[in-house]
Design a protein around this motif. Structure first.
Motif, short mmCIF file in Angstrom:
data_model
loop_
_atom_site.label_atom_id
_atom_site.label_comp_id
_atom_site.label_asym_id
_atom_site.label_seq_id
_atom_site.Cartn_x
_atom_site.Cartn_y
_atom_site.Cartn_z
N ASN A 181 0.83 -1.21 0.00
CA ASN A 181 0.00 0.00 0.00
C ASN A 181 0.86 1.26 0.00
O ASN A 181 0.62 2.20 -0.77
CB ASN A 181 -0.94 0.00 1.21
N TYR A 182 1.87 1.28 0.86
CA TYR A 182 2.74 2.46 0.94
C TYR A 182 3.53 2.62 -0.36
O TYR A 182 3.68 3.74 -0.87
CB TYR A 182 3.70 2.31 2.12
N LEU A 183 4.03 1.51 -0.93
CA LEU A 183 4.84 1.58 -2.13
C LEU A 183 4.03 2.03 -3.34
O LEU A 183 4.53 2.80 -4.17
CB LEU A 183 5.47 0.21 -2.41
N LEU A 184 2.79 1.57 -3.44
CA LEU A 184 1.96 2.00 -4.56
C LEU A 184 1.68 3.49 -4.50
O LEU A 184 1.70 4.19 -5.52
CB LEU A 184 0.64 1.22 -4.58
N ASN A 185 1.41 4.00 -3.31
CA ASN A 185 1.16 5.45 -3.17
C ASN A 185 2.43 6.26 -3.41
O ASN A 185 2.36 7.39 -3.91
CB ASN A 185 0.62 5.74 -1.76
N LEU A 186 3.58 5.68 -3.06
CA LEU A 186 4.84 6.36 -3.30
C LEU A 186 5.19 6.36 -4.79
O LEU A 186 5.70 7.33 -5.34
CB LEU A 186 5.96 5.67 -2.50
N TRP A 187 4.88 5.26 -5.45
CA TRP A 187 5.23 5.06 -6.86
C TRP A 187 4.29 5.82 -7.79
O TRP A 187 4.72 6.52 -8.71
CB TRP A 187 5.19 3.56 -7.15
N LEU A 188 2.99 5.71 -7.55
CA LEU A 188 1.98 6.28 -8.45
C LEU A 188 1.26 7.45 -7.80
O LEU A 188 0.97 7.43 -6.62
CB LEU A 188 0.94 5.20 -8.82
N LYS A 189 0.99 8.44 -8.59
CA LYS A 189 0.15 9.54 -8.09
C LYS A 189 -1.32 9.12 -8.03
O LYS A 189 -2.08 9.57 -7.18
CB LYS A 189 0.31 10.77 -8.99
N ILE A 190 -1.72 8.25 -8.96
CA ILE A 190 -3.08 7.74 -9.02
C ILE A 190 -3.02 6.24 -8.83
O ILE A 190 -2.47 5.53 -9.69
CB ILE A 190 -3.76 8.07 -10.37
N VAL A 191 -3.54 5.72 -7.73
CA VAL A 191 -3.52 4.28 -7.46
C VAL A 191 -4.91 3.71 -7.75
O VAL A 191 -5.86 3.99 -7.04
CB VAL A 191 -3.13 3.99 -5.99
N PRO A 192 -5.05 2.90 -8.81
CA PRO A 192 -6.36 2.32 -9.12
C PRO A 192 -6.86 1.41 -8.00
O PRO A 192 -6.07 0.78 -7.28
CB PRO A 192 -6.10 1.51 -10.40
N ASP A 193 -8.17 1.34 -7.82
CA ASP A 193 -8.76 0.43 -6.85
C ASP A 193 -8.34 -1.01 -7.16
O ASP A 193 -8.19 -1.39 -8.32
CB ASP A 193 -10.28 0.52 -6.87
N TYR A 194 -8.17 -1.80 -6.14
CA TYR A 194 -7.81 -3.22 -6.21
C TYR A 194 -6.35 -3.45 -6.60
O TYR A 194 -5.92 -4.61 -6.71
CB TYR A 194 -8.70 -3.99 -7.20
#
Length: 502
Positions: free
Chosen positions: A330-343
């Motif tokens: 969860n933390y890495l996806l938010n750090l990597w992407l500005k827009i994190v798709p659901d699921y």
């Protein structure tokens, strides 16, 4: 196993890891920029259209497996004339494949695109252009497969690595061209990807023509050899077709039930999984030619030793990478992407577990391919994949949420691993109990030991980049310690201790 072969595998693995570090960093950064440049809807279209076109790429991958197997086998035998004849006949097969793919893409593929995909009306024209550019990339790309297979069979990983690095930088340049251009971004993105594929083919052809005389086409046709190539490729075709068809249908089913946003989430998950799998694939790519050559030379001791070693160490290398990602997704996806798709987070965790399970059996698949006896093996592989797809469809139709439905992927990976181990032991007369004791049990032991440290850190520390760093260090230390104890043989441990003491 001869020490010079070990050194060659180690050298080639290091070269491929250098390739991996460069391409993976560029790839992950490129994904972020592409997602932001195209938006969630267009990025979802890129994923689902690419999957629809790749429905036909299984034909190319099947022939690629056949090419690599026969190239490595002839190199193991040391027969240069037969190697050139085999290469020429592979080119004939690819000529027929080119025509077949063109017809299928513009008929069945176009029908799937127009009738089975949920595409916003205002993006239909741009999506149609992207579809055609993707088809062109597929057709151009199939010609590079025999040349790439020859480079790998000669274990020239330097060329393979540099070509991949060029492709990664070229795709990064594409992203910036897309963001700066005044054209429709989806159309421009498709055209530039097609252009890079053409340059990639040119590089391999120039290298092969200049270094490997056997890649020069000769007018030769042997009916018996052609039947052998076609039979081997045909049975591989069913297994490969089932895998690709399942992947495409999962994307289409997710698209029909939940829309392109969920396709974008699965695209992110597969991007993470593919990036991590490169660790295992590098080791396998470096060792695959030797596995087939040992079988051709009837060096059974080196053959079985290498298969077991690659299975264990490939899993350990992958576990080092994916364990902190699994914990901190969860933390890495938010750090990597500005827009994190659901699921995106649950999808990523599911494909990571599936990748770990299959990493043990991928070298075993190469070992089975080396025997040339793939008929029943590929039939069962294909059936297992299709049964999993039906299970996924039933789950979605029953109203099961997408993240729970996708758990069938883990079940399929487990089934494929069991099938591969079974056929490996039957066809090569390996002892299944010995394999379980020397490979499966150590892998499970390393996994159980390794998960403790990152989860303790995750539970005790607040969410931060520092926690991610500590989880990564803790995971690496735990896997290396567990690998040293459980994955290495007594002689291998003694050698490492002597190197450390020296």
């Amino acid at each position: 196993m001869p020490s010079e072969n070990n050194k060659r595998i180690a050298k080639n693995t290091l070269m491929l890891y250098f390739r991996m570090m460069v391409t993976m960093v560029i790839s992950f950064y490129t994904t972020r920029v592409v997602l932001n440049a195209l938006g969630v809807v267009d990025y979802g279209l890129v994923n689902v259209i690419g999957s629809a076109v790749s429905m036909f790429s299984f034909l190319s991958s099947s022939l690629s497996t056949a090419a690599s197997r026969f190239f490595n086998y002839q190199l193991g035998k040391g027969n240069a004339l037969e190697l050139q004849r085999t290469f020429s006949m592979i080119l004939l097969l690819y000529g027929g494949l080119f025509v077949l793919l063109l017809v299928l893409s513009e008929t069945v593929g176009l029908w799937v695109f127009r009738t089975k995909l949920v595409i916003p009306p205002e993006r239909m024209e741009a999506a149609a252009w992207f579809f055609q550019f993707t088809v062109a990339s597929l057709l151009i790309g199939i010609w590079s497969v025999p040349y790439q297979a020859m480079v790998i069979s000669h274990e020239n990983m330097r060329v393979y690595a540099l070509a991949s690095i060029f492709e990664a930088f070229a795709k990064l340049g594409i992203v910036y061209c897309v963001t700066l251009g005044s054209f429709d971004r989806l159309k421009l993105y498709g055209f530039l990807l097609c252009l890079v594929t053409a340059v990639h083919l040119t590089i391999y052809k120039v290298v092969c023509r200049g270094n490997y005389p056997e890649t020069r086409f000769v007018a030769y046709f042997n009916k018996k050899k052609f039947k052998t190539l076609l039979s081997f490729s045909g049975w591989n075709l069913f297994g490969s077709a089932s895998h690709v068809f399942s992947n495409v249908m999962i994307n289409i089913l997710l698209n029909n039930y939940f829309g392109v946003v969920v396709n974008a989430a699965r695209g992110i998950a597969l991007q993470v999984s593919n990036g991590a799998n490169v660790f295992t694939q590098n080791f396998l790519t470096a060792s695959r030619p030797q596995i087939v050559k040992y079988w051709a030379q009837k060096d059974n001791a080196s053959y079985h030793l290498l298969v077991g070693r690659v299975s264990k160490l490939g899993y350990g290398l992958l576990l080092i990478v994916v364990l902190p990602v699994f914990v901190e997704i969860n933390y890495l996806l938010n750090l990597w992407l500005k827009i994190v798709p659901d699921y995106a987070a649950p999808f990523t965790r599911i494909v990571i577990v599936a990748s770990l399970i299959e990493s043990v059996s991928v070298p075993i698949s190469t070992a089975v391919q080396a025997t040339g006896k793939v008929a029943l093996y590929q039939a069962l592989i294909g059936v297992a994949i299709l049964v999993g797809l039906i299970g996924f469809w039933v789950a979605l139709a029953s109203g099961v949420p997408p993240e729970r439905s996708l758990l069938v992927v883990i079940a399929v990976s487990s089934a494929l691993t069991i099938i591969r181990i079974f056929f490996y032991c039957i066809l090569t007369k390996a002892n299944i109990y010995s394999f379980i004791r020397s490979v499966i049990v150590p892998v499970l032991a390393v996994t159980l030991l390794s998960v403790i440290t990152p989860y303790v850190l995750y539970d005790k520390l607040p969410e931060s980049l520092l926690r991610v760093f500590l989880c990564s260090i803790g995971s690496a230390f735990s896997v290396l310690l567990g690998g040293f104890v459980f994955l290495l043989s007594k002689k291998e441990r003694e050698k490492i201790l002597i190197m450390i003491l020296n």
